[in-house]
Design an enzyme around this catalytic site. Sequence first.
Site, mmCIF file in Angstrom:
data_model
loop_
_atom_site.group_PDB
_atom_site.id
_atom_site.type_symbol
_atom_site.label_atom_id
_atom_site.label_comp_id
_atom_site.label_asym_id
_atom_site.label_seq_id
_atom_site.Cartn_x
_atom_site.Cartn_y
_atom_site.Cartn_z
ATOM 1 N N LEU A 33 2.009 -11.462 6.596
ATOM 2 C CA LEU A 33 1.543 -11.274 5.214
ATOM 3 C C LEU A 33 0.021 -11.264 5.108
ATOM 4 N N ILE A 67 3.027 -12.107 14.996
ATOM 5 C CA ILE A 67 3.547 -11.680 16.312
ATOM 6 C C ILE A 67 2.792 -12.331 17.472
ATOM 7 N N PHE A 88 4.951 -1.960 13.471
ATOM 8 C CA PHE A 88 3.889 -1.583 12.529
ATOM 9 C C PHE A 88 2.773 -2.628 12.469
ATOM 10 N N ALA A 89 3.067 -3.870 12.874
ATOM 11 C CA ALA A 89 2.115 -4.956 12.610
ATOM 12 C C ALA A 89 0.773 -4.668 13.271
ATOM 13 N N SER A 132 -1.891 6.838 15.781
ATOM 14 C CA SER A 132 -2.653 7.534 14.744
ATOM 15 C C SER A 132 -3.297 8.781 15.318
ATOM 16 N N TYR A 157 -10.860 -0.146 15.736
ATOM 17 C CA TYR A 157 -9.473 0.072 15.290
ATOM 18 C C TYR A 157 -8.850 1.235 16.069
ATOM 19 N N LYS A 161 -5.542 1.546 19.026
ATOM 20 C CA LYS A 161 -4.401 2.482 19.054
ATOM 21 C C LYS A 161 -4.369 3.218 20.390
ATOM 22 N N ASN A 207 -9.623 4.405 1.983
ATOM 23 C CA ASN A 207 -8.987 5.712 2.133
ATOM 24 C C ASN A 207 -9.022 6.486 0.815
ATOM 25 N N VAL A 225 -17.509 11.513 -2.917
ATOM 26 C CA VAL A 225 -16.984 12.479 -1.934
ATOM 27 C C VAL A 225 -17.966 12.476 -0.756
ATOM 28 N N PHE A 226 -17.459 12.101 0.418
ATOM 29 C CA PHE A 226 -18.347 11.871 1.557
ATOM 30 C C PHE A 226 -18.698 13.185 2.266
ATOM 31 N N ASP A 308 -16.788 10.213 10.507
ATOM 32 C CA ASP A 308 -15.845 11.216 9.976
ATOM 33 C C ASP A 308 -15.955 12.529 10.759
HETATM 34 P P1 NAD Z 1 -0.256 -2.364 6.264
HETATM 35 O O1 NAD Z 1 -1.468 -3.204 6.431
HETATM 36 O O2 NAD Z 1 0.248 -2.110 4.897
HETATM 37 O O3 NAD Z 1 0.947 -2.948 7.166
HETATM 38 C C1 NAD Z 1 0.722 -3.659 8.352
HETATM 39 C C2 NAD Z 1 1.439 -4.988 8.220
HETATM 40 O O4 NAD Z 1 1.261 -5.735 9.424
HETATM 41 C C3 NAD Z 1 0.929 -5.835 7.077
HETATM 42 O O5 NAD Z 1 2.018 -6.174 6.239
HETATM 43 C C4 NAD Z 1 0.329 -7.065 7.743
HETATM 44 O O6 NAD Z 1 0.501 -8.228 6.969
HETATM 45 C C5 NAD Z 1 1.095 -7.107 9.061
HETATM 46 N N1 NAD Z 1 0.407 -7.751 10.178
HETATM 47 C C6 NAD Z 1 -0.850 -7.546 10.635
HETATM 48 N N2 NAD Z 1 -1.085 -8.325 11.713
HETATM 49 C C7 NAD Z 1 0.061 -9.011 11.956
HETATM 50 C C8 NAD Z 1 0.441 -9.976 12.917
HETATM 51 N N3 NAD Z 1 -0.405 -10.410 13.869
HETATM 52 N N4 NAD Z 1 1.695 -10.480 12.884
HETATM 53 C C9 NAD Z 1 2.571 -10.072 11.934
HETATM 54 N N5 NAD Z 1 2.258 -9.185 10.981
HETATM 55 C C10 NAD Z 1 1.011 -8.649 10.993
HETATM 56 O O7 NAD Z 1 -0.549 -0.979 7.003
HETATM 57 P P2 NAD Z 1 0.291 0.351 7.052
HETATM 58 O O8 NAD Z 1 -0.514 1.399 6.393
HETATM 59 O O9 NAD Z 1 1.677 0.110 6.610
HETATM 60 O O10 NAD Z 1 0.245 0.635 8.609
HETATM 61 C C11 NAD Z 1 1.304 0.274 9.484
HETATM 62 C C12 NAD Z 1 0.904 0.631 10.901
HETATM 63 O O11 NAD Z 1 0.612 2.029 10.965
HETATM 64 C C13 NAD Z 1 -0.362 -0.086 11.377
HETATM 65 O O12 NAD Z 1 -0.214 -0.398 12.737
HETATM 66 C C14 NAD Z 1 -1.435 0.956 11.184
HETATM 67 O O13 NAD Z 1 -2.521 0.765 12.061
HETATM 68 C C15 NAD Z 1 -0.679 2.227 11.520
HETATM 69 N N6 NAD Z 1 -1.275 3.421 10.918
HETATM 70 C C16 NAD Z 1 -1.527 3.448 9.570
HETATM 71 C C17 NAD Z 1 -2.120 4.574 9.014
HETATM 72 C C18 NAD Z 1 -2.419 4.614 7.533
HETATM 73 O O14 NAD Z 1 -3.213 5.443 7.107
HETATM 74 N N7 NAD Z 1 -1.818 3.792 6.692
HETATM 75 C C19 NAD Z 1 -2.445 5.675 9.809
HETATM 76 C C20 NAD Z 1 -2.155 5.620 11.186
HETATM 77 C C21 NAD Z 1 -1.570 4.479 11.717
HETATM 78 C C1 UD1 Z 2 -9.284 7.128 8.239
HETATM 79 C C2 UD1 Z 2 -9.779 6.529 9.528
HETATM 80 C C3 UD1 Z 2 -8.714 6.676 10.601
HETATM 81 C C4 UD1 Z 2 -7.404 6.056 10.139
HETATM 82 C C5 UD1 Z 2 -7.006 6.714 8.805
HETATM 83 C C6 UD1 Z 2 -5.770 6.115 8.223
HETATM 84 C C7 UD1 Z 2 -12.225 6.759 9.484
HETATM 85 C C8 UD1 Z 2 -13.416 7.386 10.120
HETATM 86 N N1 UD1 Z 2 -11.030 7.154 9.931
HETATM 87 O O1 UD1 Z 2 -9.029 8.496 8.439
HETATM 88 O O2 UD1 Z 2 -9.130 6.020 11.782
HETATM 89 O O3 UD1 Z 2 -6.373 6.261 11.097
HETATM 90 O O4 UD1 Z 2 -8.067 6.531 7.853
HETATM 91 O O5 UD1 Z 2 -5.991 4.794 7.830
HETATM 92 O O6 UD1 Z 2 -12.351 5.909 8.626
HETATM 93 N N2 UD1 Z 2 -13.124 10.395 1.567
HETATM 94 C C9 UD1 Z 2 -14.019 10.538 0.529
HETATM 95 N N3 UD1 Z 2 -14.217 9.479 -0.299
HETATM 96 C C10 UD1 Z 2 -13.564 8.286 -0.159
HETATM 97 C C11 UD1 Z 2 -12.637 8.142 0.903
HETATM 98 C C12 UD1 Z 2 -12.450 9.215 1.753
HETATM 99 O O7 UD1 Z 2 -14.621 11.599 0.367
HETATM 100 O O8 UD1 Z 2 -13.811 7.357 -0.955
HETATM 101 C C13 UD1 Z 2 -12.859 11.535 2.448
HETATM 102 C C14 UD1 Z 2 -13.188 11.289 3.911
HETATM 103 O O9 UD1 Z 2 -14.535 11.588 4.184
HETATM 104 C C15 UD1 Z 2 -12.195 12.233 4.609
HETATM 105 C C16 UD1 Z 2 -10.983 12.245 3.662
HETATM 106 O O10 UD1 Z 2 -11.477 11.811 2.387
HETATM 107 O O11 UD1 Z 2 -12.719 13.534 4.664
HETATM 108 C C17 UD1 Z 2 -9.874 11.305 4.109
HETATM 109 O O12 UD1 Z 2 -10.423 10.011 4.333
HETATM 110 P P1 UD1 Z 2 -9.511 8.734 4.652
HETATM 111 O O13 UD1 Z 2 -8.425 8.640 3.648
HETATM 112 O O14 UD1 Z 2 -10.415 7.551 4.813
HETATM 113 O O15 UD1 Z 2 -8.822 9.107 6.036
HETATM 114 P P2 UD1 Z 2 -9.491 9.563 7.442
HETATM 115 O O16 UD1 Z 2 -10.959 9.536 7.379
HETATM 116 O O17 UD1 Z 2 -8.848 10.834 7.822
#
Ligand code: NAD
Ligand code: UD1
Length: 351
Positions: A33, A67, A88-89, A132, A157, A161, A207, A225-226, A308
């Site tokens: 959590l 974990i 996923f954790a 990812s 990060y 991965k 994000n 907007v970046f 980026d």
């Molecule tokens: P999230 O943070 O909502 O879910 C991750 C969960 O893991 C959380 O509920 C957190 O409490 C739990 N957690 C973290 N460390 C832990 C530990 N040591 N033991 C037990 N629980 C732990 O994130 P999400 O967006 O659901 O992502 C899930 C997975 O997918 C992550 O590994 C993330 O890196 C990967 N991922 C996410 C994205 C994205 O954009 N959301 C993109 C690519 C990969």
């Molecule tokens: C980011 C992470 C990536 C991670 C993914 C999912 C970086 C450099 N990369 O990807 O490692 O796996 O999130 O969690 O952070 N943007 C804006 N304004 C904002 C936010 C984003 O313009 O406030 C733009 C960004 O520049 C990008 C796009 O929106 O062009 C998507 O951004 P984001 O959602 O952060 O994802 P990624 O950068 O693709």
Amino acid sequence: MNILLTGGAGFIGSHTLVELYKAGHTAVVVDNLSNSSPESISRVGAILAEEPTVGHPVEIPFFPVDIRDRAALEEVFSRYSFDACIHFAGLKAVGESVEKPWEYYENNIGGTLILVDVMRRHGCKNIIFSSSATVYGDPAEIPITEQCPKGQCTNPYGWTKSMLEQILSDLREADPEWHVVLLRYFNPVGAHPSGRIGENPNGIPNNLMPYITQVAVGKRAELGVFGNDYPTTDGTGVRDYIHVVDLASGHVAALQCFQPDFHSADGQPFVYNLGTGHGYSVLDMVKTFERVNGVPIPYSIKPRRAGDIATCYSNPAKAERELGWKAQYDVADMVRDSWCWQRKNPDGYQR
Ligand code: NAD
Ligand code: UD1
């Protein structure tokens, strides 16, 4: 199958719980959590009660376990028998990982090492790992296939991965009893169409989509907007946004990799891109959100964000060919469902 879901209370985990039960599987959740609320799991139970294929309230076993806590994990494994783990954790905030690299390596890599050790001691050697598109770095080809070489990550990060992919592949190489599936997610957005579960970011969202929805709900004044000088159609960054429900069903589809007669054709065993294959710019997303939801999103152009890249989208053909999985939701569905969740839950799960 009975599945262990680590991080199952989080954004992608909670949506995957729904799709697993809908498909007739059962699951047990462990989550510390640190970035989620147990409320998500109760809400999954309520969603399932209304699902025609389930039709009754489901009490999902949940353990508030880290974990990295070997003894607590052992206890869970001694109570249940698991066919597979969907892992996923992990910590996932890119900027935070630059400030706290030790914490990211220790949690993500240290935690996974303990998890797989406990798994193998209990004879469970099937794992699906959340990877990812970040492992491709600045990709050598667009659209990105699984054959594209991994690249240089720009933050700790991303390295966790990339390194965990290597560690899990090495385990599999050394012990053919291990079945390892690496799912490389592109950009997950959206929420369950009921609006009951969704993304619940801590503090200021990093994000794009949660930032847009927080502007829409009045929590942030405008979107930054970046950069608008990238070599893309309108100068803003292009990404492959995927609806989280599609991503969740990709995990259910990936479970077939654990069947004895399953084979992957391309010599890149069990690595799959989960994306739609379409790239949308930041301004495409803003305009689609405004059009579909009828809510204005004020924005201003800011400098590029460090790390980026200009363009990132997948070729998802391998997942379709081998897993029979293809994204079903389009970008209008994504912005509609993201907004439905945010509107109904302006403060998320109110942790
Ligand atoms: P999230 O943070 O909502 O879910 C991750 C969960 O893991 C959380 O509920 C957190 O409490 C739990 N957690 C973290 N460390 C832990 C530990 N040591 N033991 C037990 N629980 C732990 O994130 P999400 O967006 O659901 O992502 C899930 C997975 O997918 C992550 O590994 C993330 O890196 C990967 N991922 C996410 C994205 C994205 O954009 N959301 C993109 C690519 C990969
Ligand atoms: C980011 C992470 C990536 C991670 C993914 C999912 C970086 C450099 N990369 O990807 O490692 O796996 O999130 O969690 O952070 N943007 C804006 N304004 C904002 C936010 C984003 O313009 O406030 C733009 C960004 O520049 C990008 C796009 O929106 O062009 C998507 O951004 P984001 O959602 O952060 O994802 P990624 O950068 O693709």
